[in-house]
Design an enzyme around this catalytic site. Structure first.
Site, PDB file in Angstrom:
ATOM      1  N   SER A  96      43.042  14.212 -28.566  1.00 13.10           N
ATOM      2  CA  SER A  96      42.070  15.230 -28.189  1.00 13.10           C
ATOM      3  C   SER A  96      41.580  16.009 -29.415  1.00 13.10           C
ATOM      4  O   SER A  96      41.054  15.406 -30.352  1.00 13.10           O
ATOM      5  CB  SER A  96      42.684  16.151 -27.129  1.00 13.10           C
ATOM      6  OG  SER A  96      41.698  16.889 -26.446  1.00 13.10           O
ATOM      7  N   ASP A 106      40.975  11.965 -21.620  1.00  9.96           N
ATOM      8  CA  ASP A 106      41.773  12.698 -22.610  1.00  9.96           C
ATOM      9  C   ASP A 106      43.160  12.099 -22.852  1.00  9.96           C
ATOM     10  O   ASP A 106      43.911  11.832 -21.912  1.00  9.96           O
ATOM     11  CB  ASP A 106      41.921  14.149 -22.136  1.00  9.96           C
ATOM     12  CG  ASP A 106      42.371  15.078 -23.239  1.00  9.96           C
ATOM     13  OD1 ASP A 106      43.492  14.919 -23.734  1.00  9.96           O
ATOM     14  OD2 ASP A 106      41.582  15.972 -23.608  1.00  9.96           O
TER      15      ASP A 106
END
Length: 316
Positions: A93, A207
């Site tokens: 991320s 993610d």
């Protein structure tokens, strides 16, 4: 000429005999010496050469945390200031954003300058109203990175780079080590409901924090002998929930606690946790404070880091 006297003749004979005996002794001695085997000189037992010490590979695992990711820059600056050489980078991320820039060859000061001049709008692109899978497309982030990196693919980085994302269908993690850097980072940052899932090779990805909040195991998988992990996630008990985004990030934090604890315990040699208690994941205005927090966290952990690093080098 007068003939020699008998006495003189006897004397000459005695001298001749003595000379012959001496000559015989000398010859016999030489013969014995020549015929006697000479033992070989025993070899000198030289100690074996020390095996050249292989330099250990230091991996940097950068975790997710949205705007709190600016702290990663402070960590990198502080490591460089203390001559800690990082050989490879794995990012999840927000950590994949900083990791990609760092792996491209930017040093801590260049990252700091880029962070302070970054326009938040340049990485935000709202999805069309009829799209319901995410508020943001993520293409702006993808383009921003590729432009900044001159379209350099992952495998062409100065340092080996790994970008972690989650397969939306199977829930399995994937480590991107080749291909388009921007799209891999976009996938790693695609927080469900905030960003649209990213299609790569017939799969949809979201993610990476869902499966590896701080990718220490992936840094190890990439070949690191010593892993420095940077955890910028909020503690569940201190999470700020000022916005819907913060609520979602807090949910991820709660869900990922067990995964993160296991991964850090098993694969990280040292964990750096910048003090970001007063900063939410959506607050881009505190980027300078986050960078400073990263520097301070490294300074605090440096004695332990140097001790463990020295022990790891000695064990190789």
């Amino acid at each position: 000429m007068k003939p020699s006297s008998p006495r003189l003749a006897r004397r000459n004979f005695s001298l001749a005999a003595a000379s012959a005996v001496l000559a015989a002794c000398t010859t016999t001695g030489a013969s014995k010496t020549d015929s006697t085997p000479v033992a070989a000189t025993p070899p000198v037992n030289t100690p074996p050469l020390d095996k050249p010490q292989r330099p250990i590979r230091v991996g940097l695992a950068l975790g997710g945390g949205a705007a709190r990711g600016f702290a990663h820059i402070g960590v990198i600056k502080a490591l460089e200031a203390r001559n800690i050489q990082v050989d490879l980078v794995a990012g999840t991320s927000a950590g994949s954003v900083v990791g990609a820039l760092y792996a491209s060859g930017m040093n801590g000061f260049a990252l700091n300058k880029l962070a302070l001049t970054m326009d938040e709008a340049s990485i935000s692109d709202w999805a069309m109203p009829f799209r319901t899978r995410g508020f943001l497309q993520g293409v702006a982030l993808q383009n921003y990175l590729n432009t900044t990196l001159n379209n350099r693919p992952i495998e062409k980085m100065v340092k080996p780079l790994g970008v972690v994302a989650t397969d939306l269908k199977t829930g399995q993690p994937i480590l991107f080590q080749r291909g388009n850097t921007g799209i891999a980072v976009r996938a790693s940052c695609s927080v469900p409901s905030i960003f649209e899932p990213v299609k790569i090779g017939g799969h949809e990805y979201v993610d990476g924090g869902l499966v590896s909040p701080v990718p220490a195991s992936f840094a190890r998988k990439m070949g690191a002998d010593f892993v420095i992990a940077v955890d910028i996630s909020q503690r569940p008990e201190s999470g700020l929930t000022a916005s819907s985004f913060d609520v979602l990030m807090q949910t991820f934090t709660i869900m990922g606690q067990t995964i993160k604890a296991y991964e850090l315990e098993k694969y990280a040699d040292i964990v750096i946790r910048p003090n970001l208690a007063a900063m939410s994941g959506s607050d881009f205005s505190q980027r300078n404070a986050a960078i400073l927090a990263g520097e301070e966290a490294v300074a605090k952990m440096m004695p332990e880091l140097q001790r463990k690093l020295a022990a790891s080098r000695a064990a190789v």
